[in-house]
Write an enzyme that holds these catalytic residues in place. Structure first.
Site, short mmCIF file in Angstrom:
data_model
loop_
_atom_site.label_atom_id
_atom_site.label_comp_id
_atom_site.label_asym_id
_atom_site.label_seq_id
_atom_site.Cartn_x
_atom_site.Cartn_y
_atom_site.Cartn_z
N LYS A 140 0.82 -1.21 0.00
CA LYS A 140 0.00 0.00 0.00
C LYS A 140 0.85 1.26 0.00
O LYS A 140 0.40 2.32 -0.44
CB LYS A 140 -0.97 -0.05 1.15
C1 LIG Z 1 -4.50 -4.64 1.18
C2 LIG Z 1 -3.78 -5.93 1.09
C3 LIG Z 1 -4.21 -6.94 0.22
C4 LIG Z 1 -5.47 -6.83 -0.59
O1 LIG Z 1 -5.36 -5.87 -1.60
P1 LIG Z 1 -6.67 -5.28 -2.30
O2 LIG Z 1 -6.19 -4.19 -3.18
O3 LIG Z 1 -7.54 -4.77 -1.19
O4 LIG Z 1 -7.32 -6.40 -3.03
C5 LIG Z 1 -3.45 -8.09 0.15
N1 LIG Z 1 -2.34 -8.26 0.88
C6 LIG Z 1 -1.90 -7.31 1.72
C7 LIG Z 1 -0.68 -7.56 2.52
C8 LIG Z 1 -2.59 -6.11 1.85
O5 LIG Z 1 -2.15 -5.17 2.67
#
Ligand SMILES: *Cc1c(COP(=O)(O)O)cnc(C)c1O
Length: 463
Positions: free
Chosen positions: A112
């Site tokens: 993120k």
């Molecule tokens: C947010 C997240 C996901 C999921 O991603 P999306 O974009 O919500 O589908 C998967 N793995 C980790 C470690 C995350 O932080």
């Protein structure tokens, strides 16, 4: 670039306003009016470029009208300069067919950061000199919260209110949020699930009283700018593995459908993507939707991969909209009433052309962690392991490279990793004394009244 809402009843906006708005005023999500495309030559021309240069070429059409190429380059250099790996998102080979795309070298150890480091800078740039004050309200299953807080802590003109489900995020995740003591950071532990927290955030955006008083915006992946930033690494990875001459498949540990939707956008822009494998844990609404057309919510089961413990995947609406060819306001409102719906035939067939899906049980997740460690010495986090488990049983032809998106550093989920592999990952030095720092957060019931009253007391109203 202009943007319109998936529900067809909100004003069309440019990139700046879409970034500051987050959710559209009709409850829908913003999507670009057209998908820009890169020619084969342009894609071939990405080979050997730095991450920042790749980012500029992929994102420029989306920001046109609001940022110049130099401004975009400057923001990308700042955002990706904070990553601890020179390649920003390096590829690591596991065996003849399988690769990891490591997206966790940012400040808070999850993918993120790739989008949120840029988003924090975009907010600051777009607010500068306007005198406006932004109130960010978000729900997190762990990783969005820490990445968003890192991206905006101490920035002028911004307050951030981050809701996390109490007791359902890992200790590293919680501390990464609650030990940031900047006065514009407000952490709220909600007595409920992630979906409860997300529903509260949606309700605040849809409440004209609340949304009228504050300039609220979202940092969840409903914000278009986040998805846009994630499109970049699909190009970056695929070109390194032979695109545009060779098709590449991606396996994506999926929760809110943001990360994998960015892969869909890359394919729409001309990247030769063989398959997008949507990997879910036992919270498998997306696997059911893609395999049988049944998009219906159940209750959330907490797992070792908490960032995927959700039942409603907000960004799925963007795919349904793109495949329907018309606005999906009625379909989505029906879903919100009944908590269930069927995909249309056009939506099912359209999705099946590019997407595959799989639901991974805990044993198979643990098995993937052990396999990666035995095969190549790589220690995976639980989310990445779910992606890899799905990648390995997707049955793709051996000549197609399969890239699993490594979405978190294993140190974020040390207990689960140790249980599966016997290896206890150490926390990277860049997190410093995380476990000694003071925490600050408040606990609130999962009610609209409690949360809005808390925010109203602390946020700066619109002028
Ligand atoms: C947010 C997240 C996901 C999921 O991603 P999306 O974009 O919500 O589908 C998967 N793995 C980790 C470690 C995350 O932080």
């Amino acid at each position: 670039m202009r943007y319109h809402s998936t529900r067809g009843a909100a004003p069309s906006l440019g990139f700046r306003d879409v970034t500051l708005a987050g959710l559209a005023s009709d409850g829908g999500l913003y999507v670009p009016d057209t998908w820009p495309s890169l020619t084969r030559e342009q894609i071939a021309g990405l080979a050997g470029l730095s991450y920042v240069e790749t980012a500029v070429r992929v994102m420029l059409p989306f920001v046109e009208g609001d940022l110049s190429e130099d401004e975009l380059r400057d923001l990308c250099s700042q955002a990706y300069g904070r990553f601890s790996h020179a390649a920003v998102t390096p590829l690591v080979q596991l065996d003849a067919q399988h690769w990891l795309l490591e997206l966790f070298h940012g400040p808070t150890l999850a993918f993120k950061d790739v989008a949120l480091q840029l988003l924090g800078l975009l907010f600051e740039k777009f607010l500068a000199g306007s005198g406006d004050h932004l109130t960010i309200v978000g729900a997190t299953s762990g990783d969005t919260g820490s990445a968003a807080i890192d991206a905006v802590a101490g920035r002028a003109g911004i307050d951030i209110f981050m809701l996390h489900p109490k007791g359902r995020v890992s200790d590293v995740q919680r501390r990464q949020m609650t030990t940031v003591l900047a006065p514009n950071v407000h952490n709220i532990a909600i007595e409920g699930s992630f979906d409860d927290a997300q529903a509260l955030v949606k309700a605040m955006f849809n409440d004209s009283g609340f949304a009228g008083r504050f300039q609220v915006t979202a940092v969840n992946s409903i914000n278009w700018a986040r998805l846009m930033a994630q499109v970049v690494y699909y190009f970056y990875a695929a070109v390194r593995l032979g695109a545009p001459e060779r098709e590449v498949a991606f396996a994506v540990p999926t929760g809110n459908f943001g990360d994998v939707f960015a892969g869909y956008v890359a394919a729409k822009m001309g990247l030769p993507v063989a398959k997008l494998i949507v990997a879910t844990n036992v919270n498998d609404i997306l696997h059911r939707a893609l395999s049988s057309g049944d998009y219906s919510t159940g209750s959330v089961t907490p797992t070792a991969a908490p960032s995927m413990d959700i039942q409603v995947s907000s960004n799925f609406e963007r795919l349904l909209f793109d495949l329907a060819g018309s606005d999906v306001g009625e379909q989505m409102r029906g879903f919100e009433r009944a908590r269930a719906m069927r995909l249309s035939n056009a939506q099912r067939e359209g999705a099946a052309a590019l997407f595959a899906s799989d639901r991974i049980e805990p044993d198979d997740m643990n098995g993937a962690m052990r396999w990666a460690f035995a095969e190549s010495g790589e220690v995976l986090d639980p989310h990445t392991a779910i992606g890899l488990a799905a990648a390995r049983r997707a049955g793709l032809p051996p000549e197609v490279p399969v890239v699993t998106l490594a979405t978190a550093h294993p140190a974020k989920f040390r207990d689960a990793v140790e249980r599966a592999t016997g290896q206890r990952p150490s926390v990277p030095a860049r997190l410093g004394d995380l476990f000694e720092r003071q925490e600050r957060y408040d606990v609130l019931p999962a009610t609209f009244e409690a949360v809005t009253a808390y925010i109203a007391e602390r946020a700066t109203p619109k002028r």
